[in-house]
Design an enzyme around this catalytic site. Structure first.
Site, PDB file in Angstrom:
ATOM      1  N   PRO A 265       0.829  -1.206   0.000  1.00  0.00           N
ATOM      2  CG  PRO A 265       0.034  -1.001   2.179  1.00  0.00           C
ATOM      3  CD  PRO A 265       0.729  -1.956   1.259  1.00  0.00           C
TER       4      PRO A 265
ATOM      5  CB  THR B  86      -0.471   7.602   0.972  1.00  0.00           C
ATOM      6  OG1 THR B  86      -1.101   6.871   2.025  1.00  0.00           O
ATOM      7  CG2 THR B  86      -1.155   8.942   0.812  1.00  0.00           C
TER       8      THR B  86
ATOM      9  CE1 TYR C 285      -0.847   7.798   9.250  1.00  0.00           C
ATOM     10  CE2 TYR C 285      -0.055   5.700   8.398  1.00  0.00           C
ATOM     11  CZ  TYR C 285      -0.069   7.085   8.353  1.00  0.00           C
ATOM     12  OH  TYR C 285       0.686   7.759   7.433  1.00  0.00           O
TER      13      TYR C 285
ATOM     14  NE  ARG D  89       2.231  -2.917   5.121  1.00  0.00           N
ATOM     15  CZ  ARG D  89       2.908  -1.956   4.526  1.00  0.00           C
ATOM     16  NH1 ARG D  89       2.539  -0.697   4.667  1.00  0.00           N
ATOM     17  NH2 ARG D  89       3.954  -2.227   3.776  1.00  0.00           N
TER      18      ARG D  89
ATOM     19  N   GLY E  31       7.110  -1.661  -2.761  1.00  0.00           N
ATOM     20  CA  GLY E  31       6.397  -0.412  -2.930  1.00  0.00           C
ATOM     21  C   GLY E  31       6.863   0.355  -4.139  1.00  0.00           C
TER      22      GLY E  31
END
Length: 354
Positions: free
Chosen positions: A22, A24, A178, A225, A308
């Site tokens: 993933p 952003t 997060y 994750r 990534g």
């Protein structure tokens, strides 16, 4: 070479073991609905074994950054459906990453412009980029004990919305500082109720979120994750050797599709988590060359590896690696925000080249 052998993660069949991490990219509509560019970007990368989308907010409170996608309204579902349909038509598999940013946010970036929520009222160091420029992140509002069940339900609702949007599954973001990671960490979590203090209490929120999502869409379509000891977003962890095995032990009976670990160098901890996890382990050995990552598959340490920037810059990364073709270099200046440049214009090999 194990990298190119098929496998399964839960209910998802993979043609090989090189997946897209993933990332952003900040290129969705302001209301969180995916764009045509988003559809093109993910569809270009459908040859990856599995695509994990950029972090996607499960609620308005969950948004931290500008132009990130959501998965909690009917419009979000419809927008993501165009993406998943296109990826599937191209032969790919795609899961959405549910990312509640918690205190890593600014009111200017959210639809309701409210104070960010977090385990505790502890302001993270650093600034947040907003439409008017970088601003210090504010002190977040500590969630009341009675509110936490509602946040858990936001994850559940978002997971149901993801399946309605055609995703093959959901990855819950418990890493990188997060909200879930904030609950795990004793510097961000200074609560004195049942969600703070002891290891058993600090893992409680993560366990409740995972159980709610797995209960809604099935454990075989649910991944998680984690990033033990990752200091990103002002996180400090003093007890990773105790906390993460306890979390894995609590979740192991659910038989989730996979655990996605960002490896920060603690090989002893990685070995313990691998031994304690009953299903697929997806490993992101951040910063390591591809051949080093692939070796983890050959030894059985990992079942799938993620990359990534290499996938960002090479829409046809699997065929390039199989044929030994040169790789495009990623351009960091276009990672976040912008238009098609540095997003959908990285070239693929011509048919004659492979």
């Amino acid at each position: 070479m194990t990298l190119w052998t098929p496998t399964t993660v839960g209910a998802i069949e993979l043609p090989h073991r090189l997946a897209m991490a993933p990332m952003t990219r900040d290129r969705s509509h302001a209301d969180g609905v995916p764009t045509d560019l988003n559809r093109e970007y993910y569809t270009q990368r459908a040859s990856m074994a599995l695509i994990v989308t950029e972090g996607t907010q499960p609620s308005a409170d969950g948004q931290g950054y500008l132009l990130t996608p959501g998965i909690y309204t009917a419009a979000h579902i419809d927008g993501w459906r165009t993406v998943t349909d296109a990826v599937h038509a191209a032969g790919g598999r795609i899961v959405v990453q549910l990312m509640h940013t918690g205190r890593i946010a600014h009111p200017d970036n959210t639809p309701h412009h409210r104070q960010p929520v977090a385990p505790s009222a502890v302001r993270p160091s650093g600034v947040m980029f907003t439409a008017t420029g970088p601003q210090e992140m504010p002190v977040p509002r500590a969630l009341e004990t009675g509110e936490i069940a509602g946040v858990v339900d936001e994850f559940r609702h978002a997971a149901a919305s993801a399946i309605a949007a055609g995703f093959d599954g959901v990855e819950i973001h418990g890493a990188n500082g997060y909200l879930i990671h904030q609950f795990l960490s004793s510097n961000a979590n200074q609560r004195t109720d049942g969600y703070g203090g002891s290891v058993a209490n600090r893992i409680r929120f993560a366990v409740e979120v995972v159980r709610a999502v797995a209960g809604e869409i099935g454990a075989a379509r649910t991944g998680l994750r984690l990033s033990p000891a990752n200091p990103y977003n002002d996180i400090t962890e003093y007890d990773t050797a105790e906390l993460y095995p306890a979390l894995v032990d609590a979740l192991a009976p659910l038989n989730l599709a996979y655990l996605h670990l960002i490896h920060a160098g603690d090989d002893d901890l990685l070995g313990k988590l691998r031994a304690g996890w009953p299903t697929a382990l997806v490993l992101n050995r951040a910063g390591a060359p591809l051949d080093r990552r692939a070796a983890d598959l050959d030894t059985g340490l990992a079942d799938v590896i993620t990359v990534g920037a290499a996938a960002l810059a090479n829409p046809d990364l699997p065929v390039r690696l199989r044929t030994g073709a040169a790789l495009n270099e990623p351009d960091p200046s276009t990672f976040y925000g912008g238009d098609h440049r540095g997003y959908t214009d990285y070239p693929a090999l011509a048919p004659a080249d492979h």
